[in-house]
Design a protein around this motif. Sequence first.
Motif, PDB file in Angstrom:
ATOM      1  N   VAL A  62       0.817  -1.222   0.000  1.00  0.00           N
ATOM      2  CA  VAL A  62       0.000   0.000   0.000  1.00  0.00           C
ATOM      3  C   VAL A  62       0.844   1.262   0.000  1.00  0.00           C
ATOM      4  CG1 VAL A  62      -1.807  -1.253   1.231  1.00  0.00           C
ATOM      5  CG2 VAL A  62      -0.278   0.260   2.511  1.00  0.00           C
ATOM      6  N   PHE A  66      -1.725   4.505  -0.109  1.00  0.00           N
ATOM      7  CA  PHE A  66      -2.507   4.781   1.101  1.00  0.00           C
ATOM      8  C   PHE A  66      -1.745   5.762   1.985  1.00  0.00           C
ATOM      9  CE2 PHE A  66      -4.939   0.453   1.442  1.00  0.00           C
ATOM     10  CZ  PHE A  66      -5.346   0.597   0.114  1.00  0.00           C
ATOM     11  N   MET A  81      -7.193   6.122   0.824  1.00  0.00           N
ATOM     12  CA  MET A  81      -6.803   5.034  -0.067  1.00  0.00           C
ATOM     13  C   MET A  81      -7.009   5.468  -1.508  1.00  0.00           C
ATOM     14  SD  MET A  81      -8.423   1.784   2.014  1.00  0.00           S
ATOM     15  CE  MET A  81     -10.109   2.269   1.661  1.00  0.00           C
ATOM     16  N   ASP A  88      -7.377  -5.056  -2.870  1.00  0.00           N
ATOM     17  CA  ASP A  88      -7.574  -4.286  -1.634  1.00  0.00           C
ATOM     18  C   ASP A  88      -8.935  -4.579  -1.003  1.00  0.00           C
ATOM     19  OD1 ASP A  88      -5.994  -1.542  -3.298  1.00  0.00           O
ATOM     20  OD2 ASP A  88      -5.097  -2.847  -1.775  1.00  0.00           O
TER      21      ASP A  88
END
Length: 124
Positions: A62, A66, A81, A88
Amino acid sequence: QLQASGGGLVQPGGSLRLSCAASGDTSSNYASGWFRQAPGKEREFVAAIRWSGRSTVYEDSVKGRFTISLDNAKKTVYLQMNSLKPEDTAAYYCAGGRRIILSNLRNRAAYDYWGQGTLVTVSS
């Protein structure tokens, strides 16, 4: 207590922002984390932040997509996000704990408090 919100259905490449409001004392060496659990899989670490100093840690998949942040006044931690992928898709859980050292932020056993999950579905 922790209250998570913000999940939903989004297309691949889209964005969502999750929120987690804390009702207890967040001033004493407090840390917040986000974990996720896909169907049939174990709960895994996503991101964490220490309220004092704002140190952050991310799971490799991520990083760059993120961002975890927090608002002290609102006692709320966020997970922005972006560039979401089908992989995900999961129930996302926020967690909180005190005196968690930086190297242990990825460890779900280090957290004392957990919110209910909020479901994120990435699909076209």
